[in-house]
Design an enzyme around this catalytic site. Sequence first.
Site, short mmCIF file in Angstrom:
data_model
loop_
_atom_site.label_atom_id
_atom_site.label_comp_id
_atom_site.label_asym_id
_atom_site.label_seq_id
_atom_site.Cartn_x
_atom_site.Cartn_y
_atom_site.Cartn_z
N ARG A 51 -21.00 -43.84 -71.23
CA ARG A 51 -22.41 -44.18 -70.96
C ARG A 51 -22.58 -44.36 -69.46
NH1 ARG A 51 -24.66 -49.71 -70.64
NH2 ARG A 51 -26.94 -49.56 -70.61
N ARG A 92 -37.20 -56.56 -63.43
CA ARG A 92 -35.97 -57.12 -62.89
C ARG A 92 -36.26 -58.03 -61.69
NH1 ARG A 92 -31.38 -54.73 -64.85
NH2 ARG A 92 -31.62 -52.74 -65.94
N LYS A 236 -33.33 -46.68 -78.02
CA LYS A 236 -32.82 -48.03 -77.88
C LYS A 236 -33.85 -49.01 -78.45
CE LYS A 236 -30.79 -49.21 -74.02
NZ LYS A 236 -30.54 -49.39 -72.56
N THR A 294 -24.21 -54.52 -76.85
CA THR A 294 -24.50 -55.73 -76.09
C THR A 294 -23.63 -56.93 -76.49
OG1 THR A 294 -26.83 -55.01 -76.06
CG2 THR A 294 -26.30 -57.11 -75.02
#
Length: 492
Positions: A51, A92, A236, A294
Amino acid sequence: MQENEPKNVLEDVSCFKLPDHKTKIVCTLGPASSSENIIRKLIMKGMNISRLNFSHGNFQDHKDVIQKIRNISRELCIEIAIMADLPGPKIRTGKLETEPIHLSKGDEVILTTENVRGEGQIIPVNYKKLPESVSPGNFIYLNDGFIQLECLKILKNNVYCRVITEGPLSSNKGVNLPGIDIDLEPVTENDLKVIDFALDAGVDIFSISFVEKAEDIEKVRNFALKRGKSVFLIAKIEREKAVRDIDRIIEVSDGLMIARGDMGVELPIQNVPQVQKELIAKATMKGIPVITATHMLESMTENIRPTRAEVTDVANAILDGTDAVMLSGETAVGKYPVESVEMMSSIAKASEEWRDRTRWGIERIETRICGVEMNIDDVISHHVNEAVQRLSVDYVVTPTMSGQTARRISRFRPSTWILAFSRYPLTAQSLTLSYGVFPVYVKKLETDWENTVLGKMKEWGIYQSGDIVVLTQGQSPGRPGGTNLLKILTLV
């Protein structure tokens, strides 16, 4: 051979190496794992999919890593897929002057949308509409929800907050606003630039971040089609809107990723285990691969061994029926990337052996698949599963154009390897994501593919006289999902 084309396995006997586990392993590559030496070790220990997180690094860095993966994959003759993870509209924190900083409970901090470096109590955030999106009393989460802030007031470009749950904070960490409508397109202009770059670099598997609806998937697929490219798209699932619209998203997606980091903030954290199980079940029914991701072995970012809870988490995801498990920071920036993959492989092996021995959960999977209307492909895959259980089948062998047949058989989580032969590179690459499928790329499948493949299996030394092999075949070559023939052979 073209630069991005996998090796033709039928030309090289050394290419056949079956792993000791069938669950696929996704590794995020980063500073700790971008050297040729580490990439080679990750592959040898069990990495199936690399990934590349395009939220970090630049195109040249990623191009260099892609070339290393391709070269080592050919050298080792192991099919390794490359998955480009699109950044999406992630909110972010900006750059901090000194990092990490520690936010203590009761501290007052200022989230600002101004273009400044973070210093003291000031933390920059890249979402310009933050001041108009939040209100006093709203909760704001930083760093995958580990830090909780409460909004006190808003003045111009600044949001004044009190720290409710303390913790360390670094630059470029995620900001979550659960329950608040965010005015951001899930597929951004930057994402489209990433797709352009990745397609030129020979990467055609993408995971799409912050999907909210089926149209987000279709936007990426149409963008690639306009460039004459077929792509394999993984949605996702990390937002509440996506969970609510999951059935429509599954219909247009090639795979799912259960991204539990943001999901655990967007949804009540206590609901994440149930959502995980439901998503795995839905993906299995549809016959598309599902990745559980995760914090799977998070403590191995710093420690040589995981916690018991993490080992149990990985094992339970496998027993739930996930096709693949993913490592993020553990391999990207951790101290023990190779050991993390080795641990993941050992957990997968032990979990699969226990399930094969006890058949735990298998009947539930079979009942769910067979409890709905079935087409010819479904019936064939069901009978393959019956044969595997009752006849001690050694291998299932299938030629495939789209990968559908192999994935339908994989849904039953058989104890036998599925050897899937395809002359389409994207099909071979994407099948690395599916449980128990060993994809084999061949430049062409002759009319007498059966004898060709069986001859090569004998040459590889992977069967003995008396072994039982199930073969599937379609009588309409070139039509995806056209499998309508099953043969059971006792090899001599």
